[in-house]
Design an enzyme around this catalytic site. Structure first.
Site, PDB file in Angstrom:
ATOM      1  N   CYS A 159       0.875  -1.170   0.000  1.00 13.07           N
ATOM      2  CA  CYS A 159       0.000   0.000   0.000  1.00 13.07           C
ATOM      3  C   CYS A 159       0.913   1.221   0.000  1.00 13.07           C
ATOM      4  CB  CYS A 159      -0.908  -0.012   1.229  1.00 13.07           C
ATOM      5  SG  CYS A 159      -1.907   1.488   1.420  1.00 13.07           S
ATOM      6  N   CYS A 203      -5.227   6.445  -3.430  1.00 11.58           N
ATOM      7  CA  CYS A 203      -4.609   5.127  -3.517  1.00 11.58           C
ATOM      8  C   CYS A 203      -3.242   5.298  -4.162  1.00 11.58           C
ATOM      9  CB  CYS A 203      -5.474   4.166  -4.324  1.00 11.58           C
ATOM     10  SG  CYS A 203      -4.727   2.530  -4.550  1.00 11.58           S
TER      11      CYS A 203
END
Length: 294
Positions: free
Chosen positions: A93, A230
């Site tokens: 991530c 993101c």
């Protein structure tokens, strides 16, 4: 100290361009990480619901980062495990890794941090509130994405979207559209996210290329909804845009999800990088085992 004597665990809340995470020191014993993440990531009743977090605070989170800091190394290392709102784990991530680097830098005073993820070790540099992290080399190879086919998936129709598939630590499907605001992401993304060509599923991004950069919206696997930012998706978008000849990603490209601006580079012969701000939201105590009350 026994669990019965200490039923709570300390946490901190960070976000990178509104991609927000509960951070718990991995030395703290959490007996059921699945229940911990599904409970405290909930956007209606999760972390922060009982705190005066102010108008800019976020209830819930996009994931829980369990971080193990190893200060003996130079630069210091932090081992990152991300548990998502549905209880699953993600190998990488980008914004989460930037938050992990900020957390480690706060504790060590270091301006460089190595972040160990399931997708590999990533080098991060800290410049005040701005964190830059190496993201590895994006891959379009079917075995890496992965894809249920032997050829790369580049600008092809998948469940109604023209998709390019790329792995930037986790699998992404990228579709370029005229205007991201015109897309009903909650409607069009799930069929692509679950398409047969993606045996492990995929995060779904829509992007619009403009003169000043690229606008982004992302439906995240594991969150099962749209997130405000993101990082792996921003890198995937720039990698796909470069593959399609839409940008020169050897130079920094500004990618703008709803939560703020990120700066992405995808060089020809070096790892991609992700740069952007990180902020500390709040801190407190949470039940160590929320499932015990259910």
């Amino acid at each position: 100290m026994s669990l019965q004597a200490d039923p709570t665990v300390s946490f901190e809340k960070y976000h990178g361009t509104s991609n927000d995470f509960v951070i718990v020191d991995a030395d703290e014993f959490v007996p059921n990480r699945y229940a911990f993440a599904t409970t405290y990531c909930d956007r209606e009743g999760g972390v922060g619901v009982d705190l005066d977090i102010g108008p800019d605070g976020h209830i819930g989170a996009d994931g829980v980062l369990f971080l193990a800091l190893e200060e003996k190394y130079s630069p210091p290392r932090v081992i990152m495990t991300l548990v998502q709102p549905d209880g699953s784990t993600a190998a990488m991530c980008g914004n989460g890794a930037r938050c992990a680097a900020a957390w480690a830098a706060e504790r060590t005073g270091a301006s460089e941090v190595m972040v160990d993820t399931q997708a590999g070790t990533r080098h991060a540099t800290v410049d005040g509130a701005d964190i830059t992290i190496e993201m590895g080399v994006p891959s379009f190879e079917p075995r890496d994405v992965p894809l249920a086919r032997d050829e790369p998936l580049v600008d092809e129709d998948v469940e109604g979207l023209r998709v390019t598939a790329v792995n930037t630590g986790v699998p992404h499907a990228v579709a370029f559209v005229d205007d991201v605001d015109d897309v009903d992401l909650e409607a069009v993304a799930p069929p692509v996210r679950h398409a047969d060509v993606f045996p492990e599923g995929a995060n779904v991004n829509v992007a619009s290329v403009g003169e000043d950069g690229i606008r982004q919206r992302t439906f995240e696997r594991g969150v099962e909804g749209e997130t405000q930012s993101c990082g792996t998706g921003a890198v995937a978008i720039v990698a796909a845009a470069k593959r399609l000849g839409l940008v020169d990603a050897n130079e920094p490209v500004t990618v703008s999800p709803p939560g703020g601006d990120l700066e992405i580079t995808v060089p020809d012969d070096a790892p991609a990088t992700l740069r952007g701000p990180v902020a500390h939201e709040f801190a407190g105590e949470l039940a160590r085992d929320p499932s015990a009350d259910q």
